[in-house]
Design a protein around this motif. Sequence first.
Motif, PDB file in Angstrom:
ATOM      1  N   VAL A 143      -9.030  -0.254  -5.266  1.00  0.00           N
ATOM      2  CA  VAL A 143      -9.336   0.721  -4.227  1.00  0.00           C
ATOM      3  C   VAL A 143      -8.052   1.441  -3.830  1.00  0.00           C
ATOM      4  CG1 VAL A 143      -9.035  -0.974  -2.372  1.00  0.00           C
ATOM      5  CG2 VAL A 143     -10.413   1.069  -1.961  1.00  0.00           C
ATOM      6  N   VAL A 144      -8.166   2.742  -3.604  1.00  0.00           N
ATOM      7  CA  VAL A 144      -7.034   3.500  -3.075  1.00  0.00           C
ATOM      8  C   VAL A 144      -7.040   3.352  -1.557  1.00  0.00           C
ATOM      9  CG1 VAL A 144      -7.008   5.155  -4.970  1.00  0.00           C
ATOM     10  CG2 VAL A 144      -8.445   5.590  -2.967  1.00  0.00           C
ATOM     11  N   PRO A 145      -5.882   3.466  -0.901  1.00  0.00           N
ATOM     12  CA  PRO A 145      -5.838   3.284   0.551  1.00  0.00           C
ATOM     13  C   PRO A 145      -6.811   4.186   1.305  1.00  0.00           C
ATOM     14  CG  PRO A 145      -3.616   3.285  -0.341  1.00  0.00           C
ATOM     15  CD  PRO A 145      -4.531   3.647  -1.476  1.00  0.00           C
ATOM     16  N   GLU A 146      -7.039   5.402   0.798  1.00  0.00           N
ATOM     17  CA  GLU A 146      -7.921   6.328   1.501  1.00  0.00           C
ATOM     18  C   GLU A 146      -9.376   5.869   1.492  1.00  0.00           C
ATOM     19  OE1 GLU A 146      -4.233   8.166   0.210  1.00  0.00           O
ATOM     20  OE2 GLU A 146      -5.820   7.084  -0.868  1.00  0.00           O
ATOM     21  N   ALA A 147      -9.748   4.958   0.582  1.00  0.00           N
ATOM     22  CA  ALA A 147     -11.135   4.504   0.470  1.00  0.00           C
ATOM     23  C   ALA A 147     -11.350   3.122   1.064  1.00  0.00           C
ATOM     24  CB  ALA A 147     -11.570   4.516  -0.999  1.00  0.00           C
ATOM     25  N   GLN A 175       0.142  -2.665   7.455  1.00  0.00           N
ATOM     26  CA  GLN A 175      -1.121  -2.548   8.186  1.00  0.00           C
ATOM     27  C   GLN A 175      -1.591  -1.105   8.337  1.00  0.00           C
ATOM     28  OE1 GLN A 175      -1.468  -5.438  11.694  1.00  0.00           O
ATOM     29  NE2 GLN A 175       0.749  -5.383  11.386  1.00  0.00           N
ATOM     30  N   ALA A 176      -0.696  -0.127   8.125  1.00  0.00           N
ATOM     31  CA  ALA A 176      -1.007   1.268   8.440  1.00  0.00           C
ATOM     32  C   ALA A 176      -2.279   1.779   7.770  1.00  0.00           C
ATOM     33  CB  ALA A 176       0.181   2.162   8.087  1.00  0.00           C
ATOM     34  N   PRO A 177      -2.465   1.626   6.425  1.00  0.00           N
ATOM     35  CA  PRO A 177      -3.694   2.167   5.823  1.00  0.00           C
ATOM     36  C   PRO A 177      -4.950   1.483   6.325  1.00  0.00           C
ATOM     37  CG  PRO A 177      -2.446   0.873   4.231  1.00  0.00           C
ATOM     38  CD  PRO A 177      -1.570   1.030   5.423  1.00  0.00           C
ATOM     39  N   PHE A 178      -4.843   0.222   6.700  1.00  0.00           N
ATOM     40  CA  PHE A 178      -6.008  -0.493   7.222  1.00  0.00           C
ATOM     41  C   PHE A 178      -6.330  -0.035   8.648  1.00  0.00           C
ATOM     42  CE2 PHE A 178      -4.205  -3.051   3.884  1.00  0.00           C
ATOM     43  CZ  PHE A 178      -5.317  -3.490   3.183  1.00  0.00           C
ATOM     44  N   SER A 179      -5.282   0.155   9.448  1.00  0.00           N
ATOM     45  CA  SER A 179      -5.495   0.662  10.796  1.00  0.00           C
ATOM     46  C   SER A 179      -6.120   2.050  10.753  1.00  0.00           C
ATOM     47  CB  SER A 179      -4.171   0.706  11.562  1.00  0.00           C
ATOM     48  OG  SER A 179      -3.607  -0.588  11.677  1.00  0.00           O
ATOM     49  N   ALA A 194       0.800  -1.223   0.000  1.00  0.00           N
ATOM     50  CA  ALA A 194       0.000   0.000   0.000  1.00  0.00           C
ATOM     51  C   ALA A 194       0.833   1.273   0.000  1.00  0.00           C
ATOM     52  CB  ALA A 194      -0.935   0.007   1.208  1.00  0.00           C
ATOM     53  N   ASP A 195       2.085   1.193   0.463  1.00  0.00           N
ATOM     54  CA  ASP A 195       2.888   2.414   0.491  1.00  0.00           C
ATOM     55  C   ASP A 195       3.689   2.605  -0.789  1.00  0.00           C
ATOM     56  OD1 ASP A 195       5.766   1.191   2.396  1.00  0.00           O
ATOM     57  OD2 ASP A 195       4.619   0.342   0.773  1.00  0.00           O
ATOM     58  N   LYS A 196       3.469   1.753  -1.805  1.00  0.00           N
ATOM     59  CA  LYS A 196       4.221   1.868  -3.043  1.00  0.00           C
ATOM     60  C   LYS A 196       3.326   2.026  -4.273  1.00  0.00           C
ATOM     61  CE  LYS A 196       8.417  -0.573  -1.655  1.00  0.00           C
ATOM     62  NZ  LYS A 196       9.349  -1.675  -1.979  1.00  0.00           N
ATOM     63  N   GLN A 197       2.036   1.810  -4.157  1.00  0.00           N
ATOM     64  CA  GLN A 197       1.180   1.937  -5.316  1.00  0.00           C
ATOM     65  C   GLN A 197      -0.107   2.637  -4.932  1.00  0.00           C
ATOM     66  OE1 GLN A 197       0.968  -2.329  -6.161  1.00  0.00           O
ATOM     67  NE2 GLN A 197      -1.196  -2.279  -5.709  1.00  0.00           N
ATOM     68  N   ALA A 198      -0.717   3.309  -5.913  1.00  0.00           N
ATOM     69  CA  ALA A 198      -1.893   4.126  -5.623  1.00  0.00           C
ATOM     70  C   ALA A 198      -3.124   3.278  -5.384  1.00  0.00           C
ATOM     71  CB  ALA A 198      -2.134   5.102  -6.775  1.00  0.00           C
ATOM     72  N   LYS A 199      -3.271   2.188  -6.136  1.00  0.00           N
ATOM     73  CA  LYS A 199      -4.478   1.376  -6.022  1.00  0.00           C
ATOM     74  C   LYS A 199      -4.125  -0.075  -5.709  1.00  0.00           C
ATOM     75  CE  LYS A 199      -7.335   4.142  -9.153  1.00  0.00           C
ATOM     76  NZ  LYS A 199      -8.179   4.105 -10.378  1.00  0.00           N
TER      77      LYS A 199
END
Length: 383
Positions: free
Chosen positions: A45-49, A131-135, A21-26
Motif C-alpha cells: 500500500v502507498v501512504p496515500e491509500a 506516524q505522519a501518514p497514518f495520522s 513511510a517517508d523513504k519508500q513508495a509502498k
Amino acid sequence: MRGISQGQNPAPHYLVLHGDADKQAKMPWLRIQADGEATAESGEVVPEALGELAVRYPQDKVCLLVPAAGVGLYHVHLPGRHDAAGLRTLPWLLEERLACVPEDVSIIPLGSSGETLWVAVVAQKQLTRWQAPFSAAGISLAKVVPDVLLLPWVEGEISALPWGDRWLLRTGLWQGVEVEANWLPLWLRAWQRAQPLPNVRCYGLLPPEGQQWQLCPLTNPVTLLARSVPQAVSLLPHQKTASQKAWRTPLIAAMVVLILLFCQQGMVWWQLTQQGDALEQQLLQQFRQRFPGQSEQRWQATVRRAVQQETTPGLTAWLAQLPALPPGVTVQQLHYSAVPARLQLRLAGEMPQVQRARQILAERFSVSSVPDGMLTLEPREAE
C-alpha cells in the motif's frame, strides 16, 4: 461465509505494515490473528491509500514495524526497584550516550534482568515522521515496533534476516542491529575480535561470509516478523509528557539522582587523584585543541573515563597521532584500551562530514566499526 452470532465479538486481528513511510513508495502489509498466525490477506500500500486499507478492516489494530536503524537500544545499571520513581532517572543515566537532550527523545523500557534495564530510545521527530501518514489517514497506531526485535530468538544464538540491501541481526532478547549488506563482513570481524561468533540462524539465502550459518526454512520476511507483534513492546509511550518532564521535579527522583551522582563523583575523584592532576590537564588540553565543539562538562567526563585505563600515558601518545577532524564533527564518546592497544570513538555530525572524518582517520589507523556506531582505531600492521 460464516456469520457472527448476535452478541459475539469477532476475534481480534492485527494489520501489520512494515516500512519507513517517508523513504519508500509502498509498504508491505499483512493481516494476522491474535496468536500471530497470518491470514491469507496481504499486499502493498502507498501512504496515500492507508485510509482505504483501514476502512477494509475497521476493527483491526494497526501496527507499524520500523527500521532498527532509527532506534537506539541501550542497557543501564539501575539498582533498586524499576518502578515509576526509578524510571524517572533514565534521562540522566543516558544523557552522555544520547546525541541530543533528553527532552527530544522518548525512552521506552523494554525489559530487565537483575539490576540491568534495557531501553529503546527514539527521537520525537522520528516518531512523528513514522506516524505522519497514518495520522493523515485518520489512523491511530496501536504499536510501533523495531523490526529487529521481532526476529525469532534463541538464547546464546544470533538470528539473521536479509531485507533488501541490509541485514537484520538479533543478538539478544533486547539487542539487535541493522547492517548494510556490504558492511556485514566488517561487522562479523568486529564481533569476532570481541568474542566468539555463536551459532547464527539465517532466515534467508546465506551470504558468502555465512556459509557456516544454520539455514532455517525460508518464509516471507513480513510473515516472520509479524508473528511476534502481539507480544511486542511498542515504542509509543503511554504518557509521553510525563515520561519526559516529570523526572525533573518529584522529590524521590531528585534524591535518587543526588545519591547516584554523589557515589559516582566520589569514585571518580579517587581515581583521578591516583592518576594525577597533571595528566588530567594534559588530556583536557589535547581534547580542546583536537575536538572542539563539546562542552567543558562533557570533556571532564571523557577524561575521567580515560584515566581509568591501565596505561594512561599511552592515551596521550594516541592523541598526539590523531589528525584534526573536519569542521562540524565532534567526538561524542571516547574509550581507550592499552591491551590490546586501540582507541574507540563515536563521532557526531552531518553524515558527509562524518564519512570524511573516517577517511582521514583511516589514513593513519586501521579503522573498523561495531553495530552501535563506535569506531575502533588500531595501529596499522607493518607492511
